[in-house]
Design a protein around this motif. Structure first.
Motif, short mmCIF file in Angstrom:
data_model
loop_
_atom_site.label_atom_id
_atom_site.label_comp_id
_atom_site.label_asym_id
_atom_site.label_seq_id
_atom_site.Cartn_x
_atom_site.Cartn_y
_atom_site.Cartn_z
N GLU A 86 -7.67 0.38 16.42
CA GLU A 86 -6.48 0.91 15.52
C GLU A 86 -5.74 2.19 16.09
OE1 GLU A 86 -5.76 2.73 10.74
OE2 GLU A 86 -7.57 1.97 11.30
N THR A 116 -1.34 -7.19 9.38
CA THR A 116 -1.38 -5.68 8.96
C THR A 116 -0.25 -5.06 9.57
OG1 THR A 116 -2.93 -5.49 10.99
CG2 THR A 116 -4.02 -6.18 8.66
N TYR A 127 -1.61 -0.57 11.16
CA TYR A 127 -1.65 -1.04 9.83
C TYR A 127 -0.05 -0.81 9.02
CZ TYR A 127 -6.62 -2.40 10.35
OH TYR A 127 -7.67 -3.09 10.82
N ARG A 182 0.17 -2.85 6.29
CA ARG A 182 -0.90 -2.87 4.90
C ARG A 182 -1.23 -1.28 5.24
NH1 ARG A 182 -3.53 -7.35 3.18
NH2 ARG A 182 -4.37 -5.89 1.76
N GLU A 204 -2.30 0.86 3.32
CA GLU A 204 -3.66 1.02 2.17
C GLU A 204 -5.21 0.81 2.99
OE1 GLU A 204 -2.48 -3.35 1.56
OE2 GLU A 204 -1.56 -1.44 1.83
N LEU A 205 -4.73 -0.39 4.10
CA LEU A 205 -6.04 -0.48 4.82
C LEU A 205 -6.40 0.34 5.97
CD1 LEU A 205 -5.90 -4.37 5.07
CD2 LEU A 205 -7.01 -2.89 3.44
N ALA A 206 -5.24 1.29 6.41
CA ALA A 206 -5.40 2.16 7.43
C ALA A 206 -6.30 3.28 7.30
CB ALA A 206 -3.97 2.38 7.73
N ARG A 207 -6.88 3.59 8.57
CA ARG A 207 -7.68 4.55 8.45
C ARG A 207 -6.83 5.93 8.23
NH1 ARG A 207 -10.13 1.54 12.29
NH2 ARG A 207 -12.38 1.30 12.08
N THR A 208 -7.43 7.04 7.56
CA THR A 208 -6.53 8.34 7.45
C THR A 208 -7.13 9.44 8.47
OG1 THR A 208 -8.13 8.91 5.69
CG2 THR A 208 -5.98 7.92 5.25
#
Length: 136
Positions: free
Chosen positions: A80, A107, A126, A129, A131-135
């Motif tokens: 990612e 994504t 992402y 999408r 909301e699926l990503a790492r922060t």
């Protein structure tokens, strides 16, 4: 220990990639944006960091490979990133040619590169999408 506990997958340790020349592989992956976590030349390995995690991409010297892709199909490993299309530009500027133009996926976007031994690394975002990503 129950059967359920014995098969509990806890996370990744390392992803191992066979390479024919450790110096050349480390140079390629540095240009592709990786940082070397550690290197043990006497063991023929180098571990590349992926994010803040301890596991990473482990390059393992397989001297019989030389400078050719292995005779078997290689798996694709996707990692990612925040912006895959921007990563494609960064890779090209560093002399690492993407296999194709960034590809639209469910994504977001993905761009792939292949090392001199045929190992394929994808950089995917992402953006479609979030909301699926790492922060972080």
């Amino acid at each position: 220990m129950s059967d359920e506990e014995s098969y509990d997958l806890l996370g990744f340790d390392n992803v191992l990639l066979p390479v024919g020349n450790l110096d050349e592989a480390v140079d390629f992956y540095r240009r592709a944006g990786f940082t070397v976590g550690f290197r043990l030349d006497e063991a023929g390995i180098a571990v590349l960091k992926v994010g803040k995690e301890t596991p990473g991409v482990l390059l393992r010297l397989e001297s019989e490979l030389g400078h050719r892709p292995p005779a078997w199909a290689c798996p694709r490993v996707w990692l990612e990133v925040r912006d895959a299309r921007g990563m494609a530009d960064t890779l090209a500027a560093a002399g690492v040619q993407p296999l194709d133009a960034p590809l639209s996926v469910a994504t977001g976007w993905t761009v792939e590169v292949a090392d001199p031994w045929g190992n394929v690394i994808g950089f995917t975002d992402y953006t479609k999408r979030p909301e699926l990503a790492r922060t972080g």
